[in-house]
Design a protein around this motif. Structure first.
Motif, PDB file in Angstrom:
ATOM      1  N   SER A  10       0.711  -1.347   0.032  1.00  0.00           N
ATOM      2  CA  SER A  10       0.057   0.015  -0.071  1.00  0.00           C
ATOM      3  C   SER A  10       0.858   1.310  -0.010  1.00  0.00           C
ATOM      4  O   SER A  10       1.804   1.233   0.509  1.00  0.00           O
ATOM      5  N   GLU A  11       0.282   2.205  -0.514  1.00  0.00           N
ATOM      6  CA  GLU A  11       0.948   3.515  -0.633  1.00  0.00           C
ATOM      7  C   GLU A  11      -0.076   4.809  -0.630  1.00  0.00           C
ATOM      8  O   GLU A  11      -0.084   5.738  -1.563  1.00  0.00           O
ATOM      9  N   VAL A  12      -0.775   4.694   0.335  1.00  0.00           N
ATOM     10  CA  VAL A  12      -1.876   5.723   0.814  1.00  0.00           C
ATOM     11  C   VAL A  12      -1.253   6.910   0.787  1.00  0.00           C
ATOM     12  O   VAL A  12      -1.958   8.054   0.108  1.00  0.00           O
ATOM     13  N   ALA A  15      -1.333   9.159  -2.411  1.00  0.00           N
ATOM     14  CA  ALA A  15      -2.396   8.896  -3.262  1.00  0.00           C
ATOM     15  C   ALA A  15      -2.717  10.135  -4.352  1.00  0.00           C
ATOM     16  O   ALA A  15      -2.898  10.042  -5.338  1.00  0.00           O
ATOM     17  N   ARG A  35     -10.824   9.245  -4.855  1.00  0.00           N
ATOM     18  CA  ARG A  35     -11.525   8.566  -3.683  1.00  0.00           C
ATOM     19  C   ARG A  35     -11.243   6.990  -4.116  1.00  0.00           C
ATOM     20  O   ARG A  35     -10.668   6.064  -3.409  1.00  0.00           O
ATOM     21  N   ARG A  38      -7.301   6.215  -4.139  1.00  0.00           N
ATOM     22  CA  ARG A  38      -6.892   6.219  -2.829  1.00  0.00           C
ATOM     23  C   ARG A  38      -7.369   4.702  -2.144  1.00  0.00           C
ATOM     24  O   ARG A  38      -6.296   4.275  -1.374  1.00  0.00           O
ATOM     25  N   LEU A  39      -8.585   4.376  -2.495  1.00  0.00           N
ATOM     26  CA  LEU A  39      -8.926   3.205  -1.947  1.00  0.00           C
ATOM     27  C   LEU A  39      -7.911   2.102  -2.630  1.00  0.00           C
ATOM     28  O   LEU A  39      -7.412   1.089  -1.841  1.00  0.00           O
ATOM     29  N   ALA A  41      -5.000   2.371  -3.634  1.00  0.00           N
ATOM     30  CA  ALA A  41      -3.638   2.390  -3.196  1.00  0.00           C
ATOM     31  C   ALA A  41      -3.457   1.977  -1.880  1.00  0.00           C
ATOM     32  O   ALA A  41      -2.016   1.763  -1.366  1.00  0.00           O
ATOM     33  N   ALA A  42      -4.382   1.709  -1.136  1.00  0.00           N
ATOM     34  CA  ALA A  42      -4.292   1.247   0.129  1.00  0.00           C
ATOM     35  C   ALA A  42      -4.313  -0.170   0.275  1.00  0.00           C
ATOM     36  O   ALA A  42      -4.023  -1.058   1.187  1.00  0.00           O
ATOM     37  N   ASN A  60      -2.683  -0.948 -10.252  1.00  0.00           N
ATOM     38  CA  ASN A  60      -3.834  -0.986  -9.205  1.00  0.00           C
ATOM     39  C   ASN A  60      -4.905  -1.937  -9.556  1.00  0.00           C
ATOM     40  O   ASN A  60      -5.339  -2.239 -10.326  1.00  0.00           O
TER      41      ASN A  60
END
Length: 651
Positions: A10-12, A15, A35, A38-39, A41-42, A60
Motif C-alpha cells: 500500500s501507498e496511501v 495517493a 477516492r 486512494r482506496l 493504493a491502500a 492497482n
C-alpha cells in the motif's frame, strides 16, 4: 545510469500524486477518481515502479467474488474475493515507449504467483481479470491473458473487452532441436523436448526440501517426451536506462525490440513513395527521444526510423534510390559539412547498405566521406559510421587520430556485432531436466528447446542474443542466437578414460551375430566434477552405425551406474556420426543428444585434427549438429523448430 525498483504494498500517503498520474494517462471519463485511487493504493497488491523516489508507474486493482467483471464487481473491494480485477496499468508519460509497462506487468504477475496469490487476512487470489480497449489486446495477450468476451461495461465512448489469466496457468511448448537444415518438414527430424515455465524456483540447496521435484517428475511423465525442461526466471527483470547511448542507436534498439508493433506495409509504402512516414510507431519514438542532436528536424528522425526498420525486416534489400529519398537529404541543411556526411553514413550503415553504396549516397560530399573513412573496409564501416555520428552529434572534433582509433576498435569488435545491443542486463533462468522416469543432470537438446521457447515467447528478450541458465549439477550454461537462426550451446568438454571391464562385457551389449566385429575401442566419459559417465564405444571403420543392433537389457545389466552408451565412427575428414542408447534413463534410443557431443567433439577433433566438425546422430529421426572445440569448452549449434505452444495448469 538509473535502475527501476518494483514495490508491492500500500501507498496511501502518495495517493494524490498517483491520482495526478492517473488523470494525465486516461481520458476524463475513464480516469479513476481520487477516492477510488486512494482506496486501491491502500490495498496490499498495489504495485509501484520507482526510479529513485519518483513513482513512474503503477498497477492497482481490487478483488471480487464474481467470475466475470461487471459494474458492481469492479466497484469497491471484497476481502473474500478470489478474482483480482486490475483497474490501471499506468506508466508516467516521461517513461513511455520503453517497454516498461510490459516489464512492470510481468513482474507484478510473477510476484503474485510466487506468493501463491496469498495475502494476509484475505482469500487467496486465483484469477486476474481486466477490461481493455481493442488496441491494447495484444499487450495483455502477450502478458499471458486470454480474451474472454466483449464487456457489457460502459465506461467512456469506446467498447471494452474482457481478459483473464488464471493463476497457475503457465506457458508451455514443444520444440524439436537439431532439425535437418532446409527441410520442408522440420518436425520429421530432430529431438523433441517439452518446456514449462515453472512458477517457483526450480533449484534448491543441497539437503533442502525439494517438494516441486515430484510435481515436475509427474508432469514430465505426462508429456512423455525424452526430456522436459522446467525454467524459472530469477527475480524481476530490472531495465537499465542508459541515456548516454547515441540517439539513433537507442532508436534502433527500440525498433529491434518492438519490431512486431510496426506496420510493415505502411513502412514499405513510405519507402516506395519517398514521403515522410507519419504513422504512430515512429511518431511515438520521436516523442520519446525528442529532436535529434545530430539532425534537428523531426521528419528526419521519423525517416531514419522507417529506413532502419524496413531495411532490417523487409523481404528484399533497399535500393540506393529508395534510401536517398527516404532519409530526406534536404533535411540535413544547416549542419556542418562534417556532421551532414556522418549523418548520411550512419543512416546508410543502419539501413544495411555496403560501404560503396554509402559513399554514393553521400553525393556531393563523397570526397569528404572518403577522407573521413581512410582505409575503412566493409567489416568496420558500420561501427566507424556509428562512432563518427556520435562524435559529430556532440559537436566534437573527429580527426584522423580518432578515425584510426575507431577503425582499430571496429576491427576487433565488428566480427561479433550483429545488431544494436539492447540497454538491458542479460536475464538469467534456473533450469532442470526430467525424463518420464528420472531427473537428468544435463540435456543439450532440451536446453536449446528452453532457450528457443524463451526467445519466442518473451517480448523483453527481443534484441538480446544470449540467455544464461543456472543448473543443479552442470553449472552455468549459455545459449546464443546466431544471425542465421541457429542456437548455440557452450558446454564443458568431457574427457575419456579406459573402460574398466573385460571386452566380453562390451561384447554382451550387442546382439548375437555382432560380437567380435563391431567395436574397436571402448571408454567411459567423465566431467569435472564427475556427475555422470557414459560408455563410449568407437566402431570399426567399416561397420555402419545404422546397422548396429544392441541388447538393451544387457546394457542395463553391464553398466547400471552409467547414464547410457554412445556408439560412434568417423564420417569423413571433418565429420562423424553417432547413436545413443540410455535404457538406464528410460530411453531405449535417443533421437538427438546434445550432451553426448561434449565427449564426441573433443575425441573426433583430436582424431581428425580439426576443431570444427559436422555431426549427425543416426537415429530413426536423425539430427544435424555443428560442433566446435575451444580449449575446455564445446560449442554445439543446431536449428530448433516449434511444434506446439499453449498453457498448462500447475500446482
Amino acid at each position: 545510469m538509473s535502475t527501476m525498483e518494483f514495490v508491492m504494498g500500500s501507498e496511501v500517503a502518495r495517493a494524490e500524486e498517483i491520482h495526478r498520474i492517473e488523470a494525465a494517462s486516461y481520458p476524463g471519463d475513464e480516469a479513476g477518481s481520487l477516492r477510488n485511487v486512494r482506496l486501491r493504493a491502500a490495498l496490499p497488491f498495489f504495485y509501484q515502479m520507482k526510479e529513485g523516489c519518483e513513482i513512474v508507474g503503477y498497477i492497482n486493482g481490487s478483488t471480487c467474488t464474481s467470475a466475470t467483471l461487471t459494474e458492481e464487481s469492479m466497484d469497491g473491494d471484497d476481502v473474500t474475493g478470489w478474482n483480482l480485477c486490475i483497474h490501471s496499468v499506468v506508466v508516467k508519460e516521461t517513461h513511455r515507449s520503453k517497454g516498461l509497462g510490459s516489464l512492470m506487468l510481468r513482474n507484478f504477475i510473477q510476484e503474485i504467483e510466487a506468493m501463491g496469490g496469498a495475502f494476509p487476512s484475505r482469500r487467496r487470489i486465483e484469477r486476474m481479470s481486466l477490461i481493455a480497449k481493442s488496441r491494447k489486446a495484444r499487450f495483455y495477450i502477450r502478458a499471458g491473458f486470454e480474451y474472454l468476451r466483449r464487456s457489457p461495461i460502459v465506461h467512456g465512448a469506446e467498447a471494452w473487452y474482457e481478459f483473464r489469466r488464471d493463476l497457475g496457468m503457465r506457458s508451455c511448448s514443444q520444440y524439436l532441436a537439431f532439425t535437418t537444415p532446409n527441410s520442408r518438414l522440420p518436425w520429421m527430424s530432430g529431438n523433441a523436448a517439452a518446456v514449462v515455465e515453472w512458477p517457483r524456483q526450480v533449484l534448491v540447496a543441497e539437503g533442502a526440501d525439494d517438494a516441486d521435484a515430484r510435481d515436475m517428475q509427474e508432469m514430465a511423465a505426462c508429456f512423455k517426451q525424452a526430456e522436459t525442461s522446467f525454467v524459472y526466471q530469477e527475480g524481476p527483470l530490472v531495465p537499465l536506462l542508459d541515456a548516454t547511448l547515441p540517439l539513433f542507436h537507442r532508436v534502433a534498439c527500440h525498433i529491434e525490440r518492438f519490431r512486431d508493433e510496426f506496420d510493415h506495409s505502411a513502412l514499405a509504402a513510405f519507402i516506395e513513395e519517398h514521403v515522410a512516414y507519419e504513422g504512430d510507431p515512429v511518431a511515438s519514438l520521436t516523442e520519446e527521444f525528442g529532436e535529434s542532436k545530430l539532425v534537428n528536424r523531426p521528419v528526419t528522425l521519423r525517416s531514419a526510423c522507417a529506413v532502419i526498420a524496413f531495411a532490417r525486416y523487409s523481404s528484399r534489400p533497399l535500393a540506393f534510390e529508395e534510401v536517398v529519398g527516404a532519409i530526406g537529404l534536404a533535411d540535413l541543411k544547416g549542419l556542418s559539412d562534417t556532421a551532414q556526411v556522418w549523418a548520411v553514413l550512419y543512416f546508410a550503415a543502419e539501413a544495411g547498405l555496403p560501404l560503396s553504396a554509402a559513399l554514393r549516397l553521400a553525393g556531393a560530399y563523397q570526397s569528404r566521406a572518403t577522407e573521413l573513412l581512410p582505409g575503412v573496409d566493409e567489416a568496420a564501416f558500420s561501427t566507424v559510421a556509428l562512432d563518427g555520428a556520435s562524435a559529430a552529434s556532440e559537436g566534437g572534433a573527429y580527426d584522423g587520430a580518432a578515425i584510426q582509433r575507431a577503425r582499430e576498435a571496429a576491427r576487433q569488435a565488428m566480427a561479433e556485432r550483429t545488431s544494436p545491443i539492447l540497454p538491458m542486463p542479460l536475464p538469467q533462468f534456473q533450469l532442470r531436466w526430467f525424463t518420464p522416469t528420472v531427473e537428468v543432470m544435463l540435456c543439450g537438446h532440451a536446453t536449446l528447446a528452453a532457450a528457443a521457447h524463451l526467445f519466442a515467447k518473451e517480448d523483453y528478450l527481443r534484441g538480446i542474443t544470449e540467455i544464461r541458465f543456472r543448473t543443479r549439477r552442470s553449472g552455468g550454461l549459455v545459449v546464443r542466437r546466431d544471425p542465421d537462426g541457429r542456437l548455440e550451446l557452450s558446454f564443458p568438454a568431457h574427457s575419456l578414460e579406459p573402460l574398466p571391464v573385460d571386452d566380453a562385457v562390451v561384447d554382451s551389449c550387442f546382439e548375437a551375430g555382432e560380437v567380435g566385429r563391431v567395436w574397436a575401442q571402448a571408454f567411459q566419459t567423465y566431467s569435472s566434477p564427475r556427475t555422470y559417465t557414459d560408455v563410449f564405444v568407437v566402431l570399426n571403420a567399416n561397420y555402419p552405425v545404422e546397422g548396429v543392433r544392441v541388447d538393451q537389457q544387457a546394457i542395463l545389466k553391464a553398466f547400471p551406474k552409467h547414464r547410457g552408451m554412445i556408439i560412434t565412427r568417423a564420417a569423413g575428414k571433418e565429420a562423424f556420426e553417432s547413436r545413443y542408447f540410455a535404457p538406464q534413463s528410460g530411453i531405449p534410443e535417443d533421437s538427438v543428444t546434445g550432451s553426448t557431443h561434449c565427449a564426441l567433439a573433443p575425441y573426433w577433433a583430436k582424431e581428425l585434427s580439426v576443431n570444427h566438425l559436422d555431426a549427425y546422430q543416426r537415429s530413426a529421426r536423425g539430427g544435424h549438429l555443428r560442433v566446435a572445440v575451444d580449449n575446455t569448452r564445446v560449442r554445439i549449434a543446431g536449428r530448433v523448430s516449434e511444434f506446439f505452444s499453449g498453457r498448462v495448469s500447475l500446482p
